[in-house]
Design an enzyme around this catalytic site. Structure first.
Site, PDB file in Angstrom:
ATOM      1  N   ASN A 151     -96.737 -28.221  71.415  1.00  0.00           N
ATOM      2  CA  ASN A 151     -97.449 -28.191  72.696  1.00  0.00           C
ATOM      3  C   ASN A 151     -97.674 -26.716  73.027  1.00  0.00           C
ATOM      4  O   ASN A 151     -96.992 -25.844  72.494  1.00  0.00           O
ATOM      5  CB  ASN A 151     -96.668 -28.956  73.783  1.00  0.00           C
ATOM      6  CG  ASN A 151     -95.424 -28.221  74.258  1.00  0.00           C
ATOM      7  OD1 ASN A 151     -95.507 -27.081  74.730  1.00  0.00           O
ATOM      8  ND2 ASN A 151     -94.264 -28.848  74.132  1.00  0.00           N
ATOM      9  N   ASN A 154     -87.989 -38.622  76.396  1.00  0.00           N
ATOM     10  CA  ASN A 154     -88.964 -39.067  75.398  1.00  0.00           C
ATOM     11  C   ASN A 154     -88.420 -40.122  74.439  1.00  0.00           C
ATOM     12  O   ASN A 154     -89.159 -40.638  73.601  1.00  0.00           O
ATOM     13  CB  ASN A 154     -89.495 -37.876  74.599  1.00  0.00           C
ATOM     14  CG  ASN A 154     -90.231 -36.888  75.471  1.00  0.00           C
ATOM     15  OD1 ASN A 154     -89.921 -35.712  75.484  1.00  0.00           O
ATOM     16  ND2 ASN A 154     -91.187 -37.371  76.241  1.00  0.00           N
ATOM     17  N   ARG A 209     -90.862 -34.671  65.560  1.00  0.00           N
ATOM     18  CA  ARG A 209     -89.936 -35.405  66.435  1.00  0.00           C
ATOM     19  C   ARG A 209     -89.601 -36.807  65.930  1.00  0.00           C
ATOM     20  O   ARG A 209     -88.726 -37.468  66.494  1.00  0.00           O
ATOM     21  CB  ARG A 209     -90.493 -35.479  67.871  1.00  0.00           C
ATOM     22  CG  ARG A 209     -90.628 -34.113  68.532  1.00  0.00           C
ATOM     23  CD  ARG A 209     -90.706 -34.197  70.052  1.00  0.00           C
ATOM     24  NE  ARG A 209     -89.443 -34.658  70.646  1.00  0.00           N
ATOM     25  CZ  ARG A 209     -89.236 -34.814  71.946  1.00  0.00           C
ATOM     26  NH1 ARG A 209     -90.199 -34.557  72.809  1.00  0.00           N
ATOM     27  NH2 ARG A 209     -88.060 -35.236  72.412  1.00  0.00           N
ATOM     28  N   ARG A 266    -100.170 -37.781  73.553  1.00  0.00           N
ATOM     29  CA  ARG A 266     -99.008 -38.265  72.797  1.00  0.00           C
ATOM     30  C   ARG A 266     -98.997 -39.795  72.701  1.00  0.00           C
ATOM     31  O   ARG A 266     -99.089 -40.356  71.614  1.00  0.00           O
ATOM     32  CB  ARG A 266     -97.703 -37.775  73.451  1.00  0.00           C
ATOM     33  CG  ARG A 266     -97.526 -36.266  73.446  1.00  0.00           C
ATOM     34  CD  ARG A 266     -97.228 -35.731  72.055  1.00  0.00           C
ATOM     35  NE  ARG A 266     -97.050 -34.295  72.058  1.00  0.00           N
ATOM     36  CZ  ARG A 266     -95.883 -33.671  72.197  1.00  0.00           C
ATOM     37  NH1 ARG A 266     -94.773 -34.352  72.347  1.00  0.00           N
ATOM     38  NH2 ARG A 266     -95.820 -32.346  72.177  1.00  0.00           N
ATOM     39  N   HIS A 275     -97.493 -34.695  78.375  1.00  0.00           N
ATOM     40  CA  HIS A 275     -96.774 -35.882  78.843  1.00  0.00           C
ATOM     41  C   HIS A 275     -97.048 -36.017  80.348  1.00  0.00           C
ATOM     42  O   HIS A 275     -97.141 -35.009  81.058  1.00  0.00           O
ATOM     43  CB  HIS A 275     -95.252 -35.728  78.677  1.00  0.00           C
ATOM     44  CG  HIS A 275     -94.753 -35.898  77.281  1.00  0.00           C
ATOM     45  ND1 HIS A 275     -93.786 -35.074  76.740  1.00  0.00           N
ATOM     46  CD2 HIS A 275     -95.054 -36.800  76.313  1.00  0.00           C
ATOM     47  CE1 HIS A 275     -93.534 -35.457  75.496  1.00  0.00           C
ATOM     48  NE2 HIS A 275     -94.286 -36.498  75.210  1.00  0.00           N
ATOM     49  N   ASP A 296     -95.046 -36.660  82.682  1.00  0.00           N
ATOM     50  CA  ASP A 296     -94.010 -36.087  83.553  1.00  0.00           C
ATOM     51  C   ASP A 296     -94.175 -34.581  83.790  1.00  0.00           C
ATOM     52  O   ASP A 296     -93.523 -34.013  84.653  1.00  0.00           O
ATOM     53  CB  ASP A 296     -92.605 -36.400  83.017  1.00  0.00           C
ATOM     54  CG  ASP A 296     -92.306 -35.741  81.676  1.00  0.00           C
ATOM     55  OD1 ASP A 296     -93.147 -34.995  81.146  1.00  0.00           O
ATOM     56  OD2 ASP A 296     -91.198 -35.988  81.150  1.00  0.00           O
ATOM     57  N   CYS A 319     -87.505 -34.148  81.984  1.00  0.00           N
ATOM     58  CA  CYS A 319     -87.502 -34.599  80.588  1.00  0.00           C
ATOM     59  C   CYS A 319     -86.196 -34.281  79.876  1.00  0.00           C
ATOM     60  O   CYS A 319     -85.953 -34.781  78.782  1.00  0.00           O
ATOM     61  CB  CYS A 319     -88.718 -34.099  79.821  1.00  0.00           C
ATOM     62  SG  CYS A 319     -88.964 -32.345  79.825  1.00  0.00           S
TER      63      CYS A 319
HETATM   64  N1  ARG Z   1     -91.023 -29.641  72.760  1.00  0.00           N
HETATM   65  C1  ARG Z   1     -91.058 -30.968  73.283  1.00  0.00           C
HETATM   66  C2  ARG Z   1     -92.333 -31.674  72.862  1.00  0.00           C
HETATM   67  O1  ARG Z   1     -93.349 -31.058  72.786  1.00  0.00           O
HETATM   68  C3  ARG Z   1     -90.935 -30.922  74.760  1.00  0.00           C
HETATM   69  C4  ARG Z   1     -90.830 -32.298  75.376  1.00  0.00           C
HETATM   70  C5  ARG Z   1     -90.689 -32.277  76.847  1.00  0.00           C
HETATM   71  N2  ARG Z   1     -90.706 -33.604  77.296  1.00  0.00           N
HETATM   72  C6  ARG Z   1     -91.437 -34.078  78.310  1.00  0.00           C
HETATM   73  N3  ARG Z   1     -91.309 -35.342  78.592  1.00  0.00           N
HETATM   74  N4  ARG Z   1     -92.256 -33.349  78.992  1.00  0.00           N
HETATM   75  O2  ARG Z   1     -92.347 -32.826  72.545  1.00  0.00           O
END
Ligand code: ARG
Length: 299
Positions: free
Chosen positions: A22, A76, A95, A149, A178, A180, A274
């Site tokens: 991201n 997540n 991930r 995502r 995301h 959130d 998160c």
């Molecule tokens: N580095 C993680 C990603 O890009 C950060 C996730 C943060 N999670 C969130 N729900 N905003 O997946």
């Protein structure tokens, strides 16, 4: 009286910023001082834990796994409601390896009676947990983000599994990858959200469902501070360090803020929300929370 919220956090021992999926992620910055960054991350994570305890939460501290640094963002990992768990399917290979260790964590929670049932998303349907599927306790439905995502197809699966309405909100940009990151329903019915982060269709949907008096447009500055990515418990909001202006806006609505320096996690594109996952949410209307209609009458 409802019992205190049960919140999962993941031990940051294996956390690092070693890739970028991201636009907020800065592996170069981490690489310049990995030991210092790791130490600051551990401190920040413990401070967040303490802040959540002060807000009245019980913490379920889960282990991380070597090689899967973003496990520190358990929002997540799954969507949880009424003791039922829908496991995430991650879009990025970076991930996807979190799915197995998180499944093991949820299986042990089930053995301990903390959750009842575990389900998996159909193959090929991406869904990144509570980060993209946010329970609105004041309204009794989920707001669900899709686009960067989670797949649009995940929304029907969530609705069928949980038996609750799922309101689709298309996300318009990679920096709000995301829901959130840009959308926070509060216990009194207010929604703090970044208008630009939503597609025009999503904005229409929001305006149809939420009276203007309860819509709180956030600013670019709120986004940059990861303040929208916050944990709301009753009238308390736990968030990364914020600005006087957002603090005043929220205090004027009757909320008290607890702020934590979460900069080591903002380097990965994450904030307070998160870094947590609520395990005890139920679809029963929380009697402590004003219904949107009450809140509208009060506004
Ligand atoms: N580095 C993680 C990603 O890009 C950060 C996730 C943060 N999670 C969130 N729900 N905003 O997946």
């Amino acid at each position: 009286m409802s019992s205190s919220p049960l919140v999962m956090m993941v031990d940051p021992m294996h956390y690092e910023v070693s890739y970028a999926i991201n636009p907020w992620m800065t592996p170069g910055q981490w690489a310049r001082d990995p030991d210092g960054c790791r130490q600051r991350a551990v401190d920040a994570s413990l401070q967040l834990r303490d802040a959540l305890v002060r807000a009245g939460c019980r913490i379920e501290w889960a282990p991380g796994s070597a090689g899967w640094p973003d496990m520190v963002f358990p929002a997540n990992a799954a969507v949880v409601l009424d003791g039922r768990v829908m496991m995430a399917r991650f879009r990025h290979p970076q991930r996807q390896g979190e799915e197995a260790p998180f499944l093991a964590i949820f299986e042990s929670l089930r053995e301990r009676g903390l959750i009842r049932q575990i389900e998996r998303m159909p193959e090929g349907v991406f869904q990144e947990g509570a980060g993209d599927c946010i329970w609105d306790a004041a309204r009794g439905w989920f707001w669900a983000g899709f686009g960067p995502r989670s797949s649009a197809a995940s929304l029907d699966v969530l609705r069928d599994y949980f038996g609750r309405p799922v309101v689709p909100l298309g996300l318009a940009s990679e920096r709000c990858y995301h829901l959130d990151v840009c959308f926070l329903p509060l216990s009194g019915g207010e929604i703090l959200y970044l208008p630009d982060a939503l597609t025009p269709q999503a904005r229409d949907e929001l305006h149809r469902r939420v009276p203007a008096s309860l819509l709180m447009p956030a600013t670019e500055e709120d986004l940059r501070h990861f303040n929208i990515n916050a944990v709301n418990v009753g009238r308390t909001i736990v968030m990364s360090r914020t600005t006087a202006s957002l603090r005043e806006r929220l205090e004027a609505r009757g909320y008290a803020l607890i702020e934590v320096d979460l900069s080591p996690f903002m380097m990965s594109g994450g904030g307070a929300y998160c870094m947590t996952l609520r395990l005890d949410r139920t679809s029963r209307q929380d009697p402590a929370a004003a219904s949107p209609d009450q809140a509208r009458a009060a506004a």
